[in-house]
Design a protein around this motif. Structure first.
Motif, PDB file in Angstrom:
ATOM      1  N   ASP A 541       0.811  -1.221   0.000  1.00 12.79           N
ATOM      2  CA  ASP A 541       0.000   0.000   0.000  1.00 12.79           C
ATOM      3  C   ASP A 541       0.844   1.270   0.000  1.00 12.79           C
ATOM      4  N   GLY A 542       2.169   1.114  -0.108  1.00 11.51           N
ATOM      5  CA  GLY A 542       3.052   2.271  -0.172  1.00 11.51           C
ATOM      6  C   GLY A 542       3.517   2.802   1.166  1.00 11.51           C
ATOM      7  N   THR A 543       3.103   2.169   2.261  1.00 11.24           N
ATOM      8  CA  THR A 543       3.498   2.662   3.590  1.00 11.24           C
ATOM      9  C   THR A 543       4.666   1.890   4.179  1.00 11.24           C
ATOM     10  N   ALA A 544       5.116   0.817   3.521  1.00  6.76           N
ATOM     11  CA  ALA A 544       6.210   0.011   4.072  1.00  6.76           C
ATOM     12  C   ALA A 544       7.508   0.811   4.075  1.00  6.76           C
ATOM     13  N   ASP A 545       8.298   0.613   5.105  1.00  4.66           N
ATOM     14  CA  ASP A 545       9.591   1.278   5.217  1.00  4.66           C
ATOM     15  C   ASP A 545      10.693   0.523   4.486  1.00  4.66           C
ATOM     16  N   GLU A 546      10.468  -0.752   4.228  1.00  2.00           N
ATOM     17  CA  GLU A 546      11.509  -1.575   3.607  1.00  2.00           C
ATOM     18  C   GLU A 546      10.837  -2.751   2.919  1.00  2.00           C
ATOM     19  N   THR A 547      11.307  -3.096   1.750  1.00  2.00           N
ATOM     20  CA  THR A 547      10.811  -4.284   1.056  1.00  2.00           C
ATOM     21  C   THR A 547      11.991  -5.020   0.438  1.00  2.00           C
ATOM     22  N   VAL A 548      11.821  -6.323   0.315  1.00  8.15           N
ATOM     23  CA  VAL A 548      12.759  -7.169  -0.426  1.00  8.15           C
ATOM     24  C   VAL A 548      11.946  -7.815  -1.537  1.00  8.15           C
ATOM     25  N   PRO A 549      12.256  -7.535  -2.806  1.00 10.06           N
ATOM     26  CA  PRO A 549      11.390  -8.002  -3.895  1.00 10.06           C
ATOM     27  C   PRO A 549      11.746  -9.406  -4.376  1.00 10.06           C
ATOM     28  N   TYR A 550      10.721 -10.042  -4.983  1.00  6.89           N
ATOM     29  CA  TYR A 550      10.969 -11.211  -5.811  1.00  6.89           C
ATOM     30  C   TYR A 550      11.660 -10.746  -7.102  1.00  6.89           C
ATOM     31  N   LYS A 551      12.461 -11.632  -7.668  1.00  5.57           N
ATOM     32  CA  LYS A 551      13.180 -11.288  -8.900  1.00  5.57           C
ATOM     33  C   LYS A 551      12.896 -12.366  -9.943  1.00  5.57           C
ATOM     34  N   GLY A 552      12.209 -11.970 -11.009  1.00 11.47           N
ATOM     35  CA  GLY A 552      11.889 -12.907 -12.070  1.00 11.47           C
ATOM     36  C   GLY A 552      10.568 -13.603 -11.821  1.00 11.47           C
ATOM     37  N   GLY A 553      10.066 -14.244 -12.855  1.00  9.95           N
ATOM     38  CA  GLY A 553       8.834 -14.993 -12.738  1.00  9.95           C
ATOM     39  C   GLY A 553       7.614 -14.102 -12.631  1.00  9.95           C
ATOM     40  N   GLU A 554       6.490 -14.707 -12.288  1.00  5.73           N
ATOM     41  CA  GLU A 554       5.228 -13.982 -12.219  1.00  5.73           C
ATOM     42  C   GLU A 554       5.217 -12.914 -11.131  1.00  5.73           C
ATOM     43  N   LEU A 555       6.042 -13.068 -10.105  1.00  5.04           N
ATOM     44  CA  LEU A 555       6.012 -12.137  -8.972  1.00  5.04           C
ATOM     45  C   LEU A 555       7.137 -11.105  -9.040  1.00  5.04           C
ATOM     46  N   ASP A 556       7.776 -10.990 -10.175  1.00  8.16           N
ATOM     47  CA  ASP A 556       8.920 -10.090 -10.316  1.00  8.16           C
ATOM     48  C   ASP A 556       8.585  -8.677  -9.843  1.00  8.16           C
ATOM     49  N   GLY A 557       9.409  -8.177  -8.915  1.00 11.05           N
ATOM     50  CA  GLY A 557       9.249  -6.825  -8.403  1.00 11.05           C
ATOM     51  C   GLY A 557       8.295  -6.688  -7.253  1.00 11.05           C
ATOM     52  N   LEU A 558       7.468  -7.699  -7.012  1.00 14.04           N
ATOM     53  CA  LEU A 558       6.544  -7.642  -5.874  1.00 14.04           C
ATOM     54  C   LEU A 558       7.292  -8.023  -4.598  1.00 14.04           C
ATOM     55  N   PRO A 559       6.806  -7.572  -3.432  1.00 16.19           N
ATOM     56  CA  PRO A 559       7.584  -7.784  -2.200  1.00 16.19           C
ATOM     57  C   PRO A 559       7.517  -9.220  -1.691  1.00 16.19           C
ATOM     58  N   ALA A 560       8.674  -9.795  -1.442  1.00 11.78           N
ATOM     59  CA  ALA A 560       8.763 -11.062  -0.725  1.00 11.78           C
ATOM     60  C   ALA A 560       8.770 -10.815   0.773  1.00 11.78           C
ATOM     61  N   VAL A 561       9.373  -9.684   1.177  1.00 13.31           N
ATOM     62  CA  VAL A 561       9.454  -9.298   2.592  1.00 13.31           C
ATOM     63  C   VAL A 561       9.071  -7.825   2.677  1.00 13.31           C
ATOM     64  N   LEU A 562       8.246  -7.497   3.678  1.00 15.82           N
ATOM     65  CA  LEU A 562       7.896  -6.103   3.945  1.00 15.82           C
ATOM     66  C   LEU A 562       8.178  -5.785   5.400  1.00 15.82           C
TER      67      LEU A 562
END
Length: 655
Positions: A541-562
């Motif tokens: 939702d844009g309020t996270a202070d830190e994210t670790v993204p997925y890289k590649g595949g269907e989830l590319d760029g989406l957060p794996a960790v928030l």
């Protein structure tokens, strides 16, 4: 209320299950001689003695037990006296078939093994109460008696007609009306609506998937019925001996008991622990069980059973290598045990467990196993006065709930590639390898003592539990949640949005679009690590202070960790090193540090009271830096700045 300390009296109890009825009486005298030489000060007697104590209905044969109780007392050995109700005599099932459990396919479980009793049978309960009453009345004043042990490893299910009738009464008490039950069970699905209580049955064999909430409630019911059996016998012995503690032994992480609730009914919490000596993570499994049992006990606890060597129920039953029995026993003491006991004292020559090891094995007193048992007895005598009654401190709580496990561990889920205990072990392993001592807690427990709360996975959470997690973060605590947490309520009803809205806001999640389970050998590439078992399509939702993204595949760029403030959400299971490093960083940021810094690989450090336990889980000697001067209670040597631990070596350092 009596506690373990009333039985230990400032020492560590040491001994195990003793089954003298398997041996001629001349062997008993040899046994007590060997017990004294091994430092044994406690034996558990009578666990499977019902047929000996009551050979025919209503008959009593206590004479042999009288002699045994007198003999061990003469040699300074205390008795944990068991009620024998885990294994009814053949005559009970023969004369009263209603006492036998029935499985979900309608098959009767007959006598000839053990645990062949229906927890719902009024006849079984009546006979169990009668033998318990007479046993308690006879030995209440015996000076050898130090504690009561009720039944053994409660673990039976029953789907029979008497259980069905009790299940309906239990449901009536829980829901009040059929309308409420139909709502809770979601019976609008598949035309399952109930119009009469007599239509409600246990989840017996079905053509296809069973109603998940029906299965969930049956597991709750089973735990409660077994608990009723326990408390009925407990109340009998308490009436005769109000000053003596009462226990029953848990099997670690057995899914059939809500051990949080059971622990509240016990004076002493005890557990049976059998890690595989060939398992490279056997010590971590032991640490998890020990941490959980200590947390259920809210202090010192009892290791009721372990193996001195090999067990007899794995595919290949390996003995414990030299030194491992001592190491794992002292690990239990480090993590809060005030009693170290075995199944059993003398290895059986007949019966189903004749290849299960014992403190005195088939090799006799000259055997390696017995010699190691003697060494451990001497070690426990040295450290007992310094450890008994002391506590283990932890700044981290790992949350665990049987009801959530029951709800999530069913068919028809997004993935069958993992199970809950595996996830729990993975997260505890990460903390253990980071040398961080943890407690366990129920999600509705008071979390104020902890700086960090870790939720490996809690699929189902009550509103009260969710409010408790939010309150922990509001107080300034750190929260770390794993995937598939907060998905359902206590009726296994999926919460709107797939994760509870309060948790989504806490973590900075706008929408959980899809669950993306992974195949067994599949990983999800993330920035800096790989995830296993699971992944999730999360829109932040844009309020996270830190994210670790997925890289590649269907989830590319989406957060794996928030991370949003002090709240973390991990939507996959990072590989072991990555999860360890992540949790170590989070805990360090929260001010939680290992018991000792700079430990060599394979060395475990735990503080209990004023003592520092160092345990070498490797086969090679290691040197550990320990700034300052200390006294090793095991060797009685003074060590300064460093201590060397041999193969499976242990040091117990006092300031």
């Amino acid at each position: 209320m009596p506690r373990l300390g009333d039985a230990t009296r400032g020492r560590i109890l040491y001994g195990g299950d003793y089954n003298p009825e398997q041996w001629p009486e001349e062997t008993w005298h040899e046994d007590v001689r060997l017990m004294r030489a091994a430092g044994v000060n406690s034996v558990t007697v009578g666990v499977f003695s019902w047929a000996k104590l009551e050979p025919r209905p209503g008959q009593r044969d206590f004479a042999w037990l009288d002699r045994l109780m007198d003999l061990v007392h003469e040699h300074g050995i205390g008795v944990v006296l068991a009620t024998p109700t885990a294994s009814p005599p053949p005559w009970l099932g023969h004369l009263h078939p209603d006492t036998l459990p029935v499985d979900q396919d309608g098959r009767t479980e007959w006598w000839g093994g053990r645990q062949h009793f229906s927890h719902s049978s009024a006849t079984y309960r009546r006979h169990a109460a009668a033998i318990t009453e007479d046993l308690a009345a006879r030995y209440a004043g015996h000076p050898a008696l130090t504690m009561w042990h009720i039944n053994n490893e409660y673990c039976t299910y029953d789907y029979g007609d008497e259980a069905a009738a009790r299940f309906r009464r239990w449901l009536g008490n829980r829901y009040g009306t059929l309308d409420a039950l139909n709502t809770a069970w979601g019976t609008a699905f598949w035309s399952q609506g109930y119009g009469d209580w007599d239509e409600v049955m246990p989840p017996r064999h079905a053509h296809y998937l069973k109603n998940p909430t029906q299965v969930l409630d049956f597991r709750r019911f089973t735990s409660d019925m077994l608990l009723e059996c326990y408390t009925a016998e407990r109340d009998i012995v308490r009436r005769h001996t109000p000053d003596l503690p009462v226990t029953t032994n848990f099997m670690p992480l057995w899914s059939g008991q809500d051990a949080w609730r059971w622990a509240e009914e016990e004076d002493v919490v005890s557990v049976d622990l059998y890690p595989d000596p060939r398992d490279p993570l056997g010590a971590q499994h032991g640490a998890l069980v020990q941490d959980m049992t200590r947390s259920q006990a809210r202090g010192p606890w009892m290791l009721m059973e372990q193996a001195a060597g090999a067990v007899n129920w794995r595919g290949a039953n390996h003995p414990k290598p030299r030194g491992l029995n001592r190491l794992w026993s002292l690990q239990a003491v480090a993590r809060g045990a005030d009693a170290v006991c075995y199944f059993q004292w003398r290895q059986s020559r007949q019966g189903a467990e004749k290849f299960h090891s014992a403190m005195v094995g088939h090799a006799g007193e000259q055997g390696r196993t017995h010699q190691e048992v003697r060494q451990l007895g001497a070690d426990l005598a040295k450290i007992g006065p310094h450890t008994a009654g002391t506590h283990v401190g932890a700044g981290i709580a790992v949350l665990h709930d049987w009801h959530s496990w029951w709800a999530g561990d069913q068919d028809g889920r997004p993935s069958t590639r993992f199970d809950y205990p595996d996830v729990l072990h993975a997260w505890h392993r990460a903390l253990w390898e980071a040398h961080l001592t943890t407690d366990f807690a129920h999600p509705e427990h008071d979390l104020t003592p902890y700086r960090v709360v870790v939720v490996p996975q809690l699929y189902a959470l009550t509103d009260a539990a969710i409010d408790n997690l939010l309150a922990h973060v509001r107080r300034g605590g750190t929260l770390v949640c794993g995937f598939l947490t907060g998905v359902a309520d206590e009726d296994d009803r999926i919460r709107p949005g797939g994760i509870d809205a309060r948790l989504r806001q806490l973590f900075g999640i706008r929408t959980l679009h899809e669950w993306w389970p992974l195949e067994t050998d599949e990983t999800a590439v993330c920035d800096g690590f790989r995830g296993t078992l699971w992944s999730e399509e999360i829109e932040p939702d844009g309020t996270a202070d830190e994210t670790v993204p997925y890289k590649g595949g269907e989830l590319d760029g989406l957060p794996a960790v928030l991370r949003k403030g002090r709240a973390w959400y991990v939507s996959t299971l990072p590989e072991p090193d990555a999860l360890r490093d992540l949790l170590a960083r989070i805990c360090a940021d929260a001010g939680v540090r290992p018991a000792l810094a700079g430990l060599p690989a394979g060395v475990e450090a735990v503080r209990r009271g004023d003592l520092l336990f160092l345990l070498n889980h490797g086969r090679d000697p290691v040197t550990v830096g320990v700034p300052g001067t200390h006294r090793d209670l095991l060797t009685e040597a003074t060590v300064t700045d460093r201590v060397t631990l041999g193969r499976h070596g242990v040091a117990v350092l006092a300031p």
